[in-house]
Design an enzyme around this catalytic site. Sequence first.
Site, short mmCIF file in Angstrom:
data_model
loop_
_atom_site.label_atom_id
_atom_site.label_comp_id
_atom_site.label_asym_id
_atom_site.label_seq_id
_atom_site.Cartn_x
_atom_site.Cartn_y
_atom_site.Cartn_z
N ASP A 138 -14.27 -4.81 -9.69
CA ASP A 138 -13.15 -3.94 -10.03
C ASP A 138 -12.03 -4.80 -10.58
OD1 ASP A 138 -14.69 -1.95 -9.02
OD2 ASP A 138 -13.36 -1.41 -7.37
N ASP A 198 -16.05 11.46 -8.95
CA ASP A 198 -15.32 10.96 -7.80
C ASP A 198 -14.77 12.17 -7.04
OD1 ASP A 198 -15.77 8.43 -8.92
OD2 ASP A 198 -13.90 8.55 -10.06
#
Length: 243
Positions: free
Chosen positions: A8, A129
């Site tokens: 990330d 998500d």
Amino acid sequence: MIIFPAIDLKEGQCVRLLEGRMDSATVYSRDPGGTARNWQEQGASFIHVVDLDGAFAGKPRNREAIRQILEAVEVPVQVGGGIRDLETMEELFSMGVNRVILGSAAILKPELVAEAGRRYGAKVLVGIDARDGRVAIQGWGETVSKTALQLAREVKELGVQRIVFTDIRRDGRLSGPNLGATGELARDSGLKVIASGGVSSLEDIRAVKALEKDGVEGAIVGKALYTGAVKLPEALALARGGV
């Protein structure tokens, strides 16, 4: 089953967030390329990269870090975060990215998902998500009324074959993935699903592998690798069918 080590990116650094909050970032490395190379050397067959700044900004912000990752490894790399148009996809593919992941665009620009699917086929994934079952977009900053399953069925109709499913409440907490929701989503949508969020142990990986029969084909592992709670070679051996 494929284990995807996660990288990330925030301001060019490798970080992990807690429940997607940018103010909760922990920096694990300032060398994205070196981090990716390390995972490859430990046996990774695929790398998962998220441009966190891009997810919030709506366009990629960590191109240089992505480039460093691509130059450092030979294994395929999939990238998500802030991909909202065909030009960005084409740029990433030309850089050497193997697959792109569309997130907010699935809600905001379904016509883009359809066109991307026509052009690039299986190279285009959708990231779904969810927070308490509802889809979250814009870097997880906004929750919409649509459920994860509703969105999964819609993107399947648009030609998408594979999704990445993240339970935001589990992300970065090492509390275990939401196995029930992940398996249900795979069974009820008929899509191939990559599980994301909360993997904390080899037991979690074993539990995700048990969902292969439902259509779950992989797991993204982030914080557990960086803290050492999970050793990548052991996770890979288990995913290949070990005990």
